[in-house]
Structures are given as C-alpha cells and as structure tokens.
Write a protein that holds these residues in place. Sequence first.
Motif, short mmCIF file in Angstrom:
data_model
loop_
_atom_site.label_atom_id
_atom_site.label_comp_id
_atom_site.label_asym_id
_atom_site.label_seq_id
_atom_site.Cartn_x
_atom_site.Cartn_y
_atom_site.Cartn_z
N SER A 42 0.85 -1.19 0.00
CA SER A 42 0.00 0.00 0.00
C SER A 42 0.88 1.23 0.00
O SER A 42 2.05 1.19 0.38
CB SER A 42 -0.95 0.00 1.20
N ASP A 43 0.33 2.32 -0.45
CA ASP A 43 1.05 3.57 -0.59
C ASP A 43 1.25 4.21 0.79
O ASP A 43 0.28 4.61 1.43
CB ASP A 43 0.27 4.51 -1.49
N ALA A 44 2.48 4.29 1.24
CA ALA A 44 2.78 4.86 2.56
C ALA A 44 2.36 6.32 2.63
O ALA A 44 2.01 6.81 3.70
CB ALA A 44 4.26 4.72 2.87
N LYS A 45 2.37 7.02 1.50
CA LYS A 45 1.95 8.42 1.52
C LYS A 45 0.47 8.55 1.83
O LYS A 45 0.05 9.51 2.44
CB LYS A 45 2.27 9.07 0.17
N LYS A 46 -0.32 7.55 1.42
CA LYS A 46 -1.74 7.57 1.72
C LYS A 46 -2.01 7.24 3.18
O LYS A 46 -2.91 7.77 3.79
CB LYS A 46 -2.46 6.51 0.86
N HIS A 47 -1.25 6.32 3.72
CA HIS A 47 -1.52 5.81 5.05
C HIS A 47 -0.58 6.35 6.11
O HIS A 47 -0.83 6.19 7.29
CB HIS A 47 -1.45 4.28 5.04
N GLY A 48 0.50 6.96 5.67
CA GLY A 48 1.47 7.48 6.61
C GLY A 48 2.38 6.38 7.14
O GLY A 48 2.02 5.21 7.16
N ALA A 49 3.56 6.76 7.50
CA ALA A 49 4.52 5.82 8.03
C ALA A 49 4.71 6.11 9.52
O ALA A 49 5.00 7.25 9.89
CB ALA A 49 5.85 5.93 7.29
N VAL A 50 4.56 5.11 10.33
CA VAL A 50 4.76 5.29 11.77
C VAL A 50 6.24 5.44 12.05
O VAL A 50 7.09 5.10 11.23
CB VAL A 50 4.15 4.12 12.58
N GLN A 51 6.58 5.95 13.22
CA GLN A 51 7.98 6.22 13.56
C GLN A 51 8.85 4.97 13.45
O GLN A 51 9.99 5.04 13.00
CB GLN A 51 8.09 6.81 14.96
N GLU A 52 8.31 3.81 13.84
CA GLU A 52 9.09 2.58 13.75
C GLU A 52 9.49 2.29 12.31
O GLU A 52 10.61 1.83 12.05
CB GLU A 52 8.29 1.38 14.30
N MET A 53 8.61 2.60 11.36
CA MET A 53 8.94 2.42 9.94
C MET A 53 10.02 3.41 9.52
O MET A 53 10.94 3.06 8.79
CB MET A 53 7.69 2.59 9.08
N ARG A 54 9.91 4.65 9.99
CA ARG A 54 10.91 5.66 9.64
C ARG A 54 12.29 5.28 10.19
O ARG A 54 13.31 5.54 9.56
CB ARG A 54 10.50 7.02 10.19
N ASP A 55 12.30 4.68 11.38
CA ASP A 55 13.57 4.27 11.99
C ASP A 55 14.19 3.09 11.26
O ASP A 55 15.41 2.94 11.22
CB ASP A 55 13.36 3.89 13.46
N PHE A 56 13.35 2.23 10.68
CA PHE A 56 13.82 0.98 10.07
C PHE A 56 14.15 1.13 8.59
O PHE A 56 15.13 0.59 8.11
CB PHE A 56 12.75 -0.10 10.28
N LEU A 57 13.31 1.85 7.85
CA LEU A 57 13.46 1.94 6.39
C LEU A 57 14.30 3.15 5.97
O LEU A 57 14.28 4.18 6.62
CB LEU A 57 12.09 2.04 5.74
N SER A 58 14.99 2.99 4.87
CA SER A 58 15.78 4.09 4.33
C SER A 58 14.84 5.15 3.76
O SER A 58 13.70 4.85 3.38
CB SER A 58 16.71 3.58 3.22
N PRO A 59 15.32 6.39 3.65
CA PRO A 59 14.48 7.45 3.06
C PRO A 59 14.03 7.09 1.63
O PRO A 59 12.92 7.41 1.23
CB PRO A 59 15.41 8.67 3.04
N GLU A 60 14.88 6.40 0.89
CA GLU A 60 14.51 6.00 -0.48
C GLU A 60 13.31 5.05 -0.46
O GLU A 60 12.41 5.16 -1.29
CB GLU A 60 15.70 5.32 -1.18
N LYS A 61 13.30 4.12 0.46
CA LYS A 61 12.17 3.17 0.57
C LYS A 61 10.91 3.91 1.00
O LYS A 61 9.82 3.61 0.52
CB LYS A 61 12.49 2.07 1.56
N LEU A 62 11.05 4.85 1.93
CA LEU A 62 9.88 5.60 2.37
C LEU A 62 9.32 6.48 1.26
O LEU A 62 8.11 6.68 1.18
CB LEU A 62 10.23 6.46 3.59
#
Length: 63
Positions: A42-62
């Motif tokens: 699913s599109d993270a921009k539509k659903h938002g990324a929680v902080q845990e996702m931001r800590d784990f994934l690279s900015p390119e993946k986000l």
Amino acid sequence: MKDISLENLVALEVKKETGNLSYIQTEVAELNGKIIGSIKSSDAKKHGAVQEMRDFLSPEKLD
C-alpha cells in the motif's frame, strides 16, 4: 450487507482497481504454474509511516 459472506465481500473489494484490498496492489509469485506466494503493498503516503517504519526503512524506501 448482512446477506453477503465475508469471503464474497472481500472478493468484491479485490476486484476493484482502487482501494486498500485492490488487486492492483498485490503481486503473486508462481512456480511451475502454481501459486507459491503473494504480497500486498500500500502507498505509505496515503496511510502514513509510523515512527518505527521511519527508523527501520531508508528514506529512499519511504519515498
């Protein structure tokens, strides 16, 4: 919609080209003509990324 089963309700949603359950957001893996797995995205921009996702994934993946 009390007369429709959950299975049929989900099937109706999967058939659509938009929405969280859309087949458009699903990839299916096959081997020798048999389904061996699938993944839904699913599109993270539509659903938002929680902080845990931001800590784990690279900015390119986000992005």
